[in-house]
Design a protein around this motif. Sequence first.
Motif, short mmCIF file in Angstrom:
data_model
loop_
_atom_site.label_atom_id
_atom_site.label_comp_id
_atom_site.label_asym_id
_atom_site.label_seq_id
_atom_site.Cartn_x
_atom_site.Cartn_y
_atom_site.Cartn_z
N ASP A 241 0.83 -1.21 0.00
CA ASP A 241 0.00 0.00 0.00
C ASP A 241 0.87 1.26 0.00
O ASP A 241 0.65 2.19 -0.78
CB ASP A 241 -0.91 0.02 1.23
N GLN A 242 1.83 1.27 0.89
CA GLN A 242 2.69 2.45 1.04
C GLN A 242 3.53 2.68 -0.21
O GLN A 242 3.67 3.82 -0.67
CB GLN A 242 3.59 2.27 2.26
N GLU A 243 4.09 1.61 -0.77
CA GLU A 243 4.95 1.76 -1.95
C GLU A 243 4.16 2.21 -3.17
O GLU A 243 4.63 3.04 -3.96
CB GLU A 243 5.68 0.45 -2.23
N MET A 244 2.95 1.68 -3.33
CA MET A 244 2.15 2.09 -4.48
C MET A 244 1.72 3.55 -4.38
O MET A 244 1.72 4.29 -5.36
CB MET A 244 0.93 1.18 -4.62
N ALA A 245 1.34 3.96 -3.18
CA ALA A 245 0.96 5.36 -2.99
C ALA A 245 2.14 6.29 -3.23
O ALA A 245 2.00 7.35 -3.86
CB ALA A 245 0.40 5.55 -1.58
N ALA A 246 3.32 5.89 -2.76
CA ALA A 246 4.52 6.71 -2.95
C ALA A 246 4.88 6.82 -4.42
O ALA A 246 5.27 7.89 -4.90
CB ALA A 246 5.68 6.12 -2.16
N LEU A 247 4.73 5.73 -5.16
CA LEU A 247 5.01 5.77 -6.60
C LEU A 247 4.03 6.71 -7.30
O LEU A 247 4.43 7.51 -8.16
CB LEU A 247 4.91 4.37 -7.19
N GLY A 248 2.77 6.62 -6.93
CA GLY A 248 1.78 7.51 -7.52
C GLY A 248 2.10 8.97 -7.25
O GLY A 248 2.03 9.82 -8.15
N ASP A 249 2.49 9.27 -6.02
CA ASP A 249 2.84 10.65 -5.67
C ASP A 249 4.05 11.13 -6.46
O ASP A 249 4.12 12.31 -6.86
CB ASP A 249 3.12 10.75 -4.16
N LYS A 250 4.99 10.24 -6.69
CA LYS A 250 6.20 10.60 -7.43
C LYS A 250 5.86 11.03 -8.86
O LYS A 250 6.48 11.96 -9.40
CB LYS A 250 7.15 9.40 -7.46
N TYR A 251 4.88 10.39 -9.47
CA TYR A 251 4.55 10.67 -10.86
C TYR A 251 3.45 11.72 -11.02
O TYR A 251 3.20 12.18 -12.13
CB TYR A 251 4.15 9.38 -11.58
N LEU A 252 2.79 12.10 -9.92
CA LEU A 252 1.75 13.12 -10.00
C LEU A 252 2.38 14.50 -10.04
O LEU A 252 3.06 14.91 -9.10
CB LEU A 252 0.80 13.02 -8.80
#
Length: 269
Positions: A241-252
């Motif tokens: 959960d944490q890694e997927m959210a962090a990846l999304g934030d990185k690309y937003l």
Amino acid sequence: MTTTDSALKAKHRALWALGDYPAVATDLIPSLGPILVAATGIGPGQRVLDVAAGTGNVAIPAALAGADVVASDLTPELLQVGEKRAAEQGARLAWEEADAEHLPYRAGEFDVVVSCVGVMFAPMHQLAADELIRVTRPGGSIGLIAWTPEGFIGQLFATMKPYVAPPPPGAQPPPLWGSEAHVAALFGDRVSGVVTEKRSVVISGFPTGAAFRDYWKGIYGPTIAAYRGLADDPERTAALDQEMAALGDKYLINGAMEWEYLLYTASVV
């Protein structure tokens, strides 16, 4: 096909029936199909095969452009949705269940063979590449769109990799199809006039990486399967959960993501 192969195909068929991939195709990446139709110059009088067609992102606009189109996919649930959508748009084409690694078509049967973020998910890349070449007539065209390893979807699969069961022997990561060098090695000297271009599709509507993660967890088959495999491990679930959210934030950036893909076209020798 061996028993092991049959089991793997059944797993893949079920994987893509999970969630709501038709919504992904319609809501997030509808522009990719017409881009591939334009890149390959599909038009009247051509016989076209869309491999791993899903719900027809390429097949339907190809048919509307006047081509004689076959949309093939391993997952019948996706074909059923595509057939309904084609009827709604007035597109006439054939919908056939088929395995990208063992296509049930004659050698040289098609003028143009295409796949949009589809054939890349066939686990045995060389088998799939050989089939694309085989069913395309000499002088015919191959056109592909695939997520790149470096782009968002490629990085998403890399993020999920430690949390899922290892692939079967010989299977290769889907985003490798987004590498020019990898595709060149798969096709070798059997193609000419290769044109490649890295582009991006802009995805909006997700205010945070967590919002994207929660949407993706409920709609995208591979992600649904990854989380189901972690159902008895709350700690690893929380970590993913944490890694997927962090990846999304990185690309937003400014409320939107760019998902990079490789657009590839070539002629069969």
